[in-house]
Design an enzyme around this catalytic site. Structure first.
Site, mmCIF file in Angstrom:
data_model
loop_
_atom_site.group_PDB
_atom_site.id
_atom_site.type_symbol
_atom_site.label_atom_id
_atom_site.label_comp_id
_atom_site.label_asym_id
_atom_site.label_seq_id
_atom_site.Cartn_x
_atom_site.Cartn_y
_atom_site.Cartn_z
ATOM 1 N N ASP A 113 0.899 -1.044 0.142
ATOM 2 C CA ASP A 113 0.058 -0.109 -0.017
ATOM 3 C C ASP A 113 0.762 1.045 0.052
ATOM 4 O OD1 ASP A 113 -1.968 -1.878 0.430
ATOM 5 O OD2 ASP A 113 -2.887 -0.895 2.115
ATOM 6 N N HIS B 73 4.431 -7.607 0.268
ATOM 7 C CA HIS B 73 4.009 -8.862 -0.028
ATOM 8 C C HIS B 73 4.582 -9.222 -1.656
ATOM 9 C CE1 HIS B 73 0.393 -9.383 2.982
ATOM 10 N NE2 HIS B 73 0.756 -8.248 3.230
ATOM 11 N N SER C 12 9.112 2.908 4.973
ATOM 12 C CA SER C 12 9.924 3.804 3.997
ATOM 13 C C SER C 12 9.295 3.406 2.487
ATOM 14 C CB SER C 12 11.148 3.451 4.276
ATOM 15 O OG SER C 12 12.282 4.013 3.220
#
Length: 322
Positions: free
Chosen positions: A90, A147, A254
């Site tokens: 995300d 992921h 980050s």
């Protein structure tokens, strides 16, 4: 003037000690104080707690527990088309496109070296020259687990010590070779789409970078490059991860950089600088698919896009450029 002051702080502040202090504080159980800090963070950054498995902020014992909070299984549906690679995190895309020989775009008018990013490993760099890259920035409000874009067999991991510059529009425009200078963990995978590198880049107050197969990689920060290798294929010691599976996480986070070999994938055409990313949505398609699938990222509500951009220094710092 304001930007010059901000940039000067990047060189003056004791970033390592600030990072250690942040990591120490985020790992402490402080009862009501921990809950207060989390509540203020949620309010300031507009974190959507309805997506989490534990929406009650009192259920987190430490700030780190909150920061790596797991999401509900139903909020990030995975595109299961085998020809599709999906977004690993995300966040917001800061840059993407073609790797020009040894050059990767950092910001408009600013490039950095592929080989330097890979800690001088020219053999690994050769796999990705003229390939494709995507740089994803994770803002404070985001889910901070990373992921897999596709199925992969882990072949190599390299820890590279480095600086801890903040990662935002201002530093990208003014700190040469930013991503090749910051601390990072390079993970090389064999995939159906050729070799893929997924690189977790540290920054100021990134207290920890972890992987699911090795646990905490940093700290400790020993100042030396470390390298691990794993066997290929069906070997009992190999590490195989599935598309959409968690591979790592940031505790205070980050940036993730993905590298793909030349001629293997095409990025989704609608993706661009500052596109909002959600895990599991289409990132790229295989160039070797028999039928090119027609895919687009799922449209996001305007208020969610605005909240994501508002939380990202990639956007905020542009307001100070005038």
């Amino acid at each position: 003037m304001l930007n010059s002051f901000k940039l000067s702080l990047q060189y003056i502040l004791p970033k390592l000690w600030l990072t250690r202090l942040a990591g120490w504080g985020a790992s402490k159980r402080a009862g009501w104080l921990t809950k207060l800090v989390i509540d203020l963070f949620v309010k300031y950054y507009k974190v959507d707690m309805t997506e989490t498995q534990k929406p009650d902020t009192a259920s987190y014992r430490t700030f780190n527990d909150f920061f790596v909070r797991p999401l509900r299984d139903d909020v990030r549906p995975l595109n299961t088309d085998p020809n599709i690679l999906v977004m690993p995190a995300d966040g917001v895309i800061s840059q993407l496109g073609r790797i020009e020989e040894d050059k990767i775009l950092q910001a408009k008018g600013h490039n950095y070296s592929l080989e330097a990013l890979l800690a001088g490993n020219y053999l690994m760099a050769d796999k990705f020259r003229n390939g494709t890259f995507v740089t994803t920035y994770l803002s404070p409000r985001d889910y901070h687990r990373v992921h897999m874009p596709c199925n992969g067999i882990l072949r190599e991991m390299i820890y590279v010590p480095g600086e801890l510059f903040s990662v935002n529009h201002l530093t990208a425009q003014n700190v040469p070779n930013l991503f090749a200078r910051n601390e990072r963990v390079i993970c090389l995978f064999d995939t159906e789409f050729g070799p893929m590198a997924q690189i977790l880049v540290g920054a100021t107050i990134v207290g920890s970078i972890e992987t699911v197969w090795a646990g905490t990689i940093t700290p400790p920060r020993e100042g030396i490059i470390k390298r691990w290798t794993w066997p290929a294929g069906e070997n009992e010691d190999s590490v195989a991860l599935l598309k959409g599976q968690e591979m790592g996480r940031f505790k205070l986070g980050s940036t993730v950089i993905n590298l793909f070999a030349p001629g293997k994938v095409d990025l989704i055409e609608s993706l661009a600088n500052l596109s909002v990313t959600k895990i599991g949505q289409p990132l790229a398609t295989s160039t070797e698919a028999f039928v090119a699938p027609e895919v687009e990222p799922v449209p996001l509500p305007e208020e969610e896009i605005k909240a994501e951009h508002d939380a990202s220094p990639l956007v905020d710092d542009k307001k100070d450029e005038t």
